[in-house]
Structures are given as structure tokens and as C-alpha cells.
Write a protein that holds these residues in place. Structure first.
Motif, PDB file in Angstrom:
ATOM      1  N   SER A   2       1.609  76.741  58.328  1.00 26.57           N
ATOM      2  CA  SER A   2       1.452  75.485  57.581  1.00 26.57           C
ATOM      3  C   SER A   2      -0.030  75.208  57.327  1.00 26.57           C
ATOM      4  O   SER A   2      -0.889  75.551  58.130  1.00 26.57           O
ATOM      5  N   GLY A   3      -0.308  74.617  56.169  1.00 29.22           N
ATOM      6  CA  GLY A   3      -1.674  74.223  55.857  1.00 29.22           C
ATOM      7  C   GLY A   3      -2.529  75.445  55.529  1.00 29.22           C
ATOM      8  O   GLY A   3      -2.576  76.401  56.285  1.00 29.22           O
ATOM      9  N   VAL A   4      -3.186  75.405  54.377  1.00 30.47           N
ATOM     10  CA  VAL A   4      -4.026  76.541  53.992  1.00 30.47           C
ATOM     11  C   VAL A   4      -5.474  76.100  54.150  1.00 30.47           C
ATOM     12  O   VAL A   4      -6.000  75.349  53.345  1.00 30.47           O
ATOM     13  N   GLY A 349       5.541  64.999  48.644  1.00 29.16           N
ATOM     14  CA  GLY A 349       4.662  66.158  48.788  1.00 29.16           C
ATOM     15  C   GLY A 349       4.617  66.639  50.234  1.00 29.16           C
ATOM     16  O   GLY A 349       4.712  67.845  50.501  1.00 29.16           O
ATOM     17  N   ARG A 350       4.511  65.688  51.162  1.00 28.91           N
ATOM     18  CA  ARG A 350       4.475  66.073  52.575  1.00 28.91           C
ATOM     19  C   ARG A 350       5.803  66.696  53.002  1.00 28.91           C
ATOM     20  O   ARG A 350       5.833  67.651  53.780  1.00 28.91           O
ATOM     21  N   LEU A 351       6.905  66.165  52.497  1.00 25.25           N
ATOM     22  CA  LEU A 351       8.218  66.727  52.856  1.00 25.25           C
ATOM     23  C   LEU A 351       8.403  68.130  52.296  1.00 25.25           C
ATOM     24  O   LEU A 351       8.906  69.017  52.996  1.00 25.25           O
ATOM     25  N   SER A 352       7.992  68.347  51.041  1.00 23.11           N
ATOM     26  CA  SER A 352       8.198  69.697  50.486  1.00 23.11           C
ATOM     27  C   SER A 352       7.247  70.687  51.165  1.00 23.11           C
ATOM     28  O   SER A 352       7.619  71.843  51.390  1.00 23.11           O
ATOM     29  N   ASP A 353       6.041  70.252  51.545  1.00 30.67           N
ATOM     30  CA  ASP A 353       5.136  71.130  52.306  1.00 30.67           C
ATOM     31  C   ASP A 353       5.734  71.464  53.673  1.00 30.67           C
ATOM     32  O   ASP A 353       5.684  72.621  54.121  1.00 30.67           O
ATOM     33  N   ALA A 354       6.307  70.451  54.333  1.00 30.89           N
ATOM     34  CA  ALA A 354       6.901  70.674  55.661  1.00 30.89           C
ATOM     35  C   ALA A 354       8.117  71.589  55.540  1.00 30.89           C
ATOM     36  O   ALA A 354       8.356  72.441  56.400  1.00 30.89           O
ATOM     37  N   ASP A 395      11.987  65.825  60.347  1.00 30.50           N
ATOM     38  CA  ASP A 395      11.463  65.509  61.686  1.00 30.50           C
ATOM     39  C   ASP A 395       9.938  65.545  61.675  1.00 30.50           C
ATOM     40  O   ASP A 395       9.284  64.678  62.245  1.00 30.50           O
ATOM     41  N   ALA A 396       9.375  66.570  61.006  1.00 38.46           N
ATOM     42  CA  ALA A 396       7.914  66.726  60.998  1.00 38.46           C
ATOM     43  C   ALA A 396       7.254  65.531  60.314  1.00 38.46           C
ATOM     44  O   ALA A 396       6.218  65.037  60.769  1.00 38.46           O
ATOM     45  N   VAL A 397       7.842  65.044  59.239  1.00 40.86           N
ATOM     46  CA  VAL A 397       7.218  63.935  58.490  1.00 40.86           C
ATOM     47  C   VAL A 397       7.521  62.587  59.155  1.00 40.86           C
ATOM     48  O   VAL A 397       6.638  61.736  59.271  1.00 40.86           O
TER      49      VAL A 397
END
Ligand SMILES: *Cc1c(COP(=O)(O)O)cnc(C)c1O
Length: 400
Positions: A2-4, A349-354, A395-397
Motif C-alpha cells: 500500500s502507498g507508493v 478514493g481512500r476506500l478504492s486505494d485500500a 475496516d482499514a478506512v
């Protein structure tokens, strides 16, 4: 994964050599099979976006692979000075599956935007000194070329490229706005039956039926953009079939050949007589490679019962999303396997990244909507895995 944080080699190559028309891609993908794709690091993802509703049969489906290979080895391209058996077959097939019937006609091109360009020209042919305005809907998406962009109801997309081709007005998607606008001065009404890029927004109850009544009464073409909603995705061949309305023209692309570029404008009734010889064309459009692939994909959708599957799996996915019992889920929209999740907070955006970090590809068309558009072939295993991975993303978000 996760995260670039640091730019990878492929990202710097992308940044150096690709035109800056889109953002930086999320991953470098190297392979696909069924509802799954793999990136260059060997990570597997459940692909519930399907190339934005394109990969109808998923990735590397044997029917798709065989059709491309066989036609490529037989006859790939001939120009519009010649016809080919796959082209004739696809035109006849489209007349049948759209319901355009014996007087219907199909025009072939290579993308959704080009199908809408053809429809724009069709609308111009229904003009006279007193009838010249085209009506389209605010917030609808019709493509990025100049004509299709002129139809697109998103001013921020149009403004850098003005002046647009003229004579298009945009109205709100209400029956009142329709009644106030449709009269004998209008040549065509363009409708995106479910606004995909706007977050999978459905039309108001009774909208298409009223649009049909008013357009018929005033000699206005009713043109439906089924580029995202068409070819089985909504649990019917085309979404207008869910409301019993018959349009004058429909544009088709995305899922039609399962990933091979193709688009089509199909006309019904008197709309089939508007174009005359020499008025439109495309070098690649309708070539045997693209049309043979479309015939194979549409044939498989039909014979494998994938339209019924889209309806049934769509219900299951809705139950999975509702079963999250997340305070972030405000509503669940769309039909069949074109699903929008309206969010109570701007965290799409945060959900699709997660989701991506947890091996699930879905999409955030805007800050408060998720779009889910898996291949039409999904079964119990993919539905179950979707539920597990979506739970991890929420859960992550929610926990942050
Ligand atoms: C994707 C899309 C288009 C444009 O299709 P392209 O193949 O990208 O040109 C037009 N209309 C709708 C509704 C779409 O979803």
C-alpha cells in the motif's frame, strides 16, 4: 504494497514518455485470467472493474482468444470498399439484440466516443431551419472527442477545449426540465440511462417513458448512450429493456467485444433512413477482426446465460455490500453488474486505494461514490472473495 512512496522504474518511464492526459496508473499489470489480473510484482487482484465494464468475459477467456486468433489468421482488415461475413453477421445480430428489428441499421467504429460522434451527426441530419438544438443531460458522460465532449454534461471537462461544436444545451435530469425543453425546435435528446462516470446514478422513476412520449410527439430523436450499460451488464441486453422503452438510436461500445476496440451506432425505424451514402465512415470501423471478436463475445454472453448471471450476481453483490453494515454506505445504486455505492463521507478514493492494497480492483468515479463493474462471468467464488476483500478495505478506512 500500500502507498507508493518512491517512484518505481516503470512509473518514471511512464512519466517520461506518456502524454500527460491522465493521472499516474495504479499498477503495472502483466497478465489476466478470468476475473483476476496480476501485476509485475506477482500480486494477484480480483478485478471488479473489468477495464471499466469492458472485459465482459473476464481476461483471456478461451472464446475471446480463439476468435481473435482465428480471425487474425484468416482476414483482419479490408477497408470499407469491401464487406466480410463477420461484419454482416454482427450488424444482423445487433439489430436482433437491440430490438431495432428489420428496418434497423448498424454503423461500426472503434470506440464509445466515435459511436457518439456518429450519433451527433445523425442528430444534425434531423435538423431544419426551425429545428436545430440537441439536448443532453447535466453530469452525463459521452466521451472525450470534440462532438462527444460537447454532449458531455461536465463543464470542467469542456472548458479547456472551447469553443465546442454548437447547438447543444444541457438540462437537469428531471421530468420537469424535459417537459419544459422538448418541443419542435429540438432535433435530438441524448440520455445516458445510468450515469456511470457520475457515480452510477439512475434516472428518476418514469423518466425514459416520459422522454419517449415527448420526443415521439415532437419528432425528436431519442438517442440512448448504452456504452457502459449495454450488452448484458444491467441484467438485460440493454438497460432500456428494463423500462420497456424503444429508442430511435443506441450507442454501444465498451463490453461489446470483451476488450477488442469497437463501437456501434444502431438505429431504429425512421432514424435508419437519415444517413445517406458518403456521409460518414471510419477506416478501421467494422473490420473483420473486431466484428468477429464481437460476434464471439456476444454469442458467448447469450449461450452461457451471462445476462441472467449479471442479474443474479448483481443481487448477491448488493447483499454483500449491505451486509457490511457500514455507516459509510449511504445507498446502493445501479442495475445488475453495474453497481454504485453512495458514501456518507468523501472517502471513495481512500476506500478504492485500500481495496487495491487488499487485492481488489474497484473504482472511485468521485469522492463519494464507488463503482463496481465485474466481468459478467463471476460465480460464487468471486462473490465470496469480493466480500472478504471489501470487508478488509472498509475496516482499514473505518478504523483510521
Ligand atoms: C466510456 C463511455 C463513453 C466513451 O467511450 P470511449 O470508448 O472511452 O470513447 C461514452 N459514453 C459512456 C456512457 C461511457 O461510459
Amino acid at each position: 504494497m500500500s502507498g507508493v512512496e518512491t517512484e518505481t522504474e516503470w512509473q518514471s518511464r511512464f512519466d517520461s514518455s506518456l502524454m500527460r492526459t491522465m493521472g499516474m496508473p495504479l499498477r503495472l499489470l502483466v497478465r489476466g485470467e478470468g476475473a483476476y489480473v496480476w501485476d509485475d510484482q506477482g500480486n494477484r487482484y480480483l478485478d471488479f472493474l473489468a477495464g471499466i465494464a469492458v472485459n465482459s468475459l473476464g481476461h483471456a477467456h478461451p472464446v475471446f482468444v480463439e476468435a481473435v486468433a482465428r480471425q487474425a489468421a484468416t482476414l483482419a482488415h479490408v477497408s470499407n470498399y469491401f464487406s466480410t461475413p463477420p461484419q454482416l453477421e454482427l450488424a444482423e445480430r445487433l439489430k436482433r439484440i437491440t430490438g431495432a428489428g428489420p428496418v434497423g441499421r448498424a454503423y461500426f467504429c472503434n470506440s464509445g466516443a466515435e459511436a457518439n460522434e456518429a450519433a451527433f451527426k445523425l442528430a444534425r441530419l434531423n435538423s431544419s431551419p426551425t429545428r436545430s438544438t440537441i439536448v443532453a443531460l447535466n453530469n452525463a458522460f459521452h466521451g472525450r472527442t470534440m462532438g462527444s465532449l460537447a454532449l458531455t454534461g461536465k463543464p470542467a471537462m469542456r472548458e479547456p477545449f472551447e469553443p465546442m461544436p454548437g447547438g447543444v444545451v444541457h438540462i437537469d435530469t428531471t421530468i420537469e426540465a424535459l417537459e419544459a425543453t422538448i418541443d419542435d425546435s429540438i432535433s435530438a435528446l441524448f440520455v445516458e440511462p445510468i450515469k456511470g462516470e457520475a457515480g452510477v446514478l439512475e434516472l428518476p422513476e418514469g423518466y425514459l417513458k416520459r422522454a419517449r412520449e415527448l420526443t415521439e410527439q415532437h419528432g425528436v430523436l431519442l438517442i440512448l448512450d448504452e456504452i457502459q450499460t449495454g450488452v448484458g451488464r444491467t441484467g438485460a441486453w440493454f438497460s432500456y429493456m428494463n423500462s420497456g422503452v424503444v429508442p430511435d438510436a443506441v450507442t454501444v461500445a465498451k463490453g461489446m467485444a470483451g476488450g477488442f476496440p469497437i463501437g456501434s451506432l444502431v438505429t431504429f425505424g425512421w432514424a435508419s433512413d437519415l444517413f445517406s451514402r458518403g456521409q460518414h465512415g471510419s477506416t478501421f470501423g467494422g473490420n473483420p477482426l473486431a466484428t468477429a471478436t464481437a460476434n464471439a463475445v456476444l454469442g458467448e454472453i447469450e449461450s452461457a446465460g451471462l445476462i441472467e448471471n449479471a442479474a443474479r450476481r448483481g443481487e448477491q453483490l448488493r447483499a454483500v455490500i449491505a451486509g457490511l453494515e457500514s455507516p459509510l454506505v449511504a445507498d446502493i445504486r445501479g442495475q445488475g453488474l453495474l453497481i454504485g455505492v453512495g458514501l456518507s463521507e468523501p472517502v471513495a478514493g481512500r476506500l478504492s486505494d485500500a481495496a487495491l492494497a487488499n487485492g481488489l480492483i474497484i473504482n472511485a468515479p468521485n469522492d463519494s461514490s464507488l463503482r463496481i463493474a465485474p466481468p459478467l462471468i463471476i460465480g460464487d467464488d468471486e462473490v465470496r472473495e469480493f466480500g472478504l476483500r471489501l470487508r478488509l478495505a472498509f475496516d482499514a478506512v473505518e478504523g483510521s
